[in-house]
Motif scaffolding. Structure first.
Motif, PDB file in Angstrom:
ATOM      1  N   ASN A 107      -1.440  -4.011   2.932  1.00  9.92           N
ATOM      2  CA  ASN A 107      -1.296  -2.725   3.610  1.00  9.92           C
ATOM      3  C   ASN A 107      -1.371  -3.032   5.116  1.00  9.92           C
ATOM      4  N   ASN A 362       3.918   5.040   4.574  1.00 11.22           N
ATOM      5  CA  ASN A 362       3.821   4.425   3.253  1.00 11.22           C
ATOM      6  C   ASN A 362       5.232   4.238   2.713  1.00 11.22           C
ATOM      7  N   MET A 374       4.211  -0.445   0.474  1.00 12.32           N
ATOM      8  CA  MET A 374       3.884  -1.190   1.689  1.00 12.32           C
ATOM      9  C   MET A 374       3.619  -0.194   2.803  1.00 12.32           C
TER      10      MET A 374
HETATM   11  C1  LIG Z   1      -2.746   1.970   3.549  1.00 10.43           C
HETATM   12  O1  LIG Z   1      -3.993   2.300   4.129  1.00 10.43           O
HETATM   13  C2  LIG Z   1      -3.997   3.573   4.783  1.00 10.43           C
HETATM   14  C3  LIG Z   1      -5.339   3.689   5.507  1.00 10.43           C
HETATM   15  O2  LIG Z   1      -6.371   3.658   4.587  1.00 10.43           O
HETATM   16  C4  LIG Z   1      -3.783   4.633   3.745  1.00 10.43           C
HETATM   17  O3  LIG Z   1      -3.749   5.904   4.374  1.00 10.43           O
HETATM   18  C5  LIG Z   1      -2.462   4.378   3.051  1.00 10.43           C
HETATM   19  O4  LIG Z   1      -2.254   5.322   2.014  1.00 10.43           O
HETATM   20  C6  LIG Z   1      -2.415   2.987   2.470  1.00 10.43           C
HETATM   21  N1  LIG Z   1      -1.090   2.710   1.955  1.00 10.43           N
HETATM   22  C7  LIG Z   1      -0.872   2.224   0.757  1.00 10.43           C
HETATM   23  C8  LIG Z   1       0.552   2.018   0.390  1.00 10.43           C
HETATM   24  O5  LIG Z   1      -1.784   1.941  -0.027  1.00 10.43           O
END
Ligand SMILES: *[C@@H]1O[C@H](CO)[C@@H](O)[C@H](O)[C@H]1NC(C)=O
Ligand SMILES: *[C@@H]1O[C@H](CO)[C@@H](O)[C@H](O)[C@H]1NC(C)=O
Ligand SMILES: *[C@@H]1O[C@H](CO)[C@@H](O)[C@H](O)[C@H]1NC(C)=O
Ligand SMILES: [Zn+2]
Length: 399
Positions: A107, A362, A374
């Motif tokens: 992430n 996202n 991703m």
């Molecule tokens: C990545 O991390 C952010 C911050 O916690 C979150 O908002 C987001 O949904 C995450 N994305 C994925 C694809 O897991």
């Protein structure tokens, strides 16, 4: 392309005439034994069990490396937050861990967060293919595709300036000999931390550059044997498990500790070997999966408690500093004794780490049998980024 190749060949020929390089043995350029007079800091250091800079005993700050391999995800980031974000060194700066990041499942907005908080962002390949033979036999252009292209990839999606990405760990510690080191040097990397040592544990082997042949044992062949001037190896000094077997990664030590006390004792016993010895950097090399697990398996909470107890105790001990490996490399170049260490700038909080990932996206990719998510600091690329297509734009990348 053809023009470029002809030009490169011409240049190579010219360089070969101008410089008489090292001796060529069995068709490779083997690095000569270290010349201690010629090999001087800041650019060169022979492999050695002696601290640099004529520092001795209690004047040597004890560096501690906390490293975590593989993807940064919503499952492991809360652990990093709990354990790393609110602890400080005795110089008043935040402690820093080193993350060896793989692309798949990472992430990138969370990667950005780790960088912005002062942690060392290092690379561990795009694919992390789970076949060690793949890594053992990878040629130089594939090392470029897996690691050098990953530098640009991570920089793009996690908004981490390229200049901060300096180090590498090979997947499964399967170093790829000269082709790997050659690709890393060509890609502007400055250090590698993939090579365990069993033979130089106590006293510990200090980090060294690859200008000359090293005295390090090669635990997982193939190790590089050509000269890579100015490129640092940070040896992984093996720990010893309770069964007396060596372990490069603490999560490989056996028996696996199941209680807070066993975890704390394993870490502290091994730490003291260095702290009460030549103070070679002490590494706790692990994966978050050793410390974070399902609630119905109490050993994970126990191990985490032992790990935290260990951190809190060493942070209260004189002259102990938990720093990123890139920060340690700056210290190796300019060894600074404990009397002056609290003003050593590379170990202070870095004001240039400015948050710049305000609207993470996202991104989602799928076909009938496969799906990946991703998070990205920039708009989602049209395709899932992968080896040979590291930006997800499917433009041709010349690896
Ligand atoms: C990545 O991390 C952010 C911050 O916690 C979150 O908002 C987001 O949904 C995450 N994305 C994925 C694809 O897991
Ligand atoms: C490197 O390996 C890849 C994948 O096996 C292969 O396609 C490529 O031709 C090789 N490159 C060189 C220069 O040998
Ligand atoms: C789905 O995508 C994956 C990853 O790119 C690929 O390996 C697989 O062959 C694809 N499957 C189909 C049915 O297109
Ligand atoms: Zn890994």
């Amino acid at each position: 392309m053809a023009k470029l190749t002809i030009l490169s060949l011409a240049l190579c020929g010219l360089l070969a005439i101008v410089f008489s390089g090292p001796t060529k043995v069995n068709n490779v350029y083997e690095a000569p034994p270290c010349d201690v007079d010629a090999c001087q800091l800041p650019s060169c250091r022979c492999s050695s069990q002696t601290p640099p800079g004529n520092l001795i005993g209690p004047n040597v700050p004890q560096m501690v490396f906390l490293t975590f391999d593989d993807a940064i995800t919503v499952s492991n980031h809360p652990f990093y937050e709990e354990v790393l974000f609110n602890r400080i060194n005795q110089n008043g700066a935040k402690i820093a861990a080193t993350f060896f990041i793989t692309h798949e499942y990472s992430n990138y907005s969370l990667v950005h967060d780790l960088w912005a908080r002062g942690h060392d962002i290092a690379l561990h390949s795009i694919t992390h293919v789970s076949d060690t033979g793949y890594w053992a036999n990878l040629n130089e252009s594939m090392w470029r595709a897996e690691i050098v292209a990953q530098k640009q990839q991570l920089s793009t999606f996690a908004s981490v300036p390229l200049a901060y990405i300096k180090g590498v760990r090979a997947p499964f510690l399967q170093v790829g000999g000269n082709p790997m080191y050659s690709a890393l040097v060509g890609g502007g990397f400055e250090w590698d931390c993939s090579r365990p040592t069993q033979n130089q544990r106590i006293p510990g082997l200090w980090p060294y550059t690859n200008d000359y042949a090293s005295t390090q044992d090669c635990q997982i062949p193939t190790c590089p044997d050509e000269a890579f001037p100015g490129f640092w190896t940070f040896p992984m000094i093996d720990l010893i498990g309770d069964d007396q077997f060596p372990c490069a990664m603490v999560d490989e030590c056996t028996p696996v500790p199941m209680t807070q006390a066993a975890t704390y004792n394993l870490l502290m016993r091994n730490f003291e070997n260095q702290y009460n010895g030549n103070r070679a950097p002490f590494g706790v090399f692990t994966h978050a999966a050793w410390l974070v697990g399902p609630a119905d398996r109490p050993e994970f909470a126990q191990r985490k408690a032992g790990y935290i107890q260990f951190l809190d105790e060493i942070l209260a001990m004189p002259n102990v500093y938990i720093v990123g490996i890139s920060q340690a490399m700056e210290w190796m170049k300019t060894p600074t004794g404990t009397a002056d260490i609290d003003t050593f700038v590379p170990w202070l909080d870095d004001p240039n780490r400015v948050r710049a990932c305000p609207f993470p996206r996202n991104c989602r990719y799928e076909n009938s049998t496969w799906e990946r998510f991703m998070s990205s600091c920039i708009p989602c690329p049209p395709e899932y980024p992968w080896v040979h297509n590291p930006q997800g734009t499917n433009l041709h990348y010349d690896d």
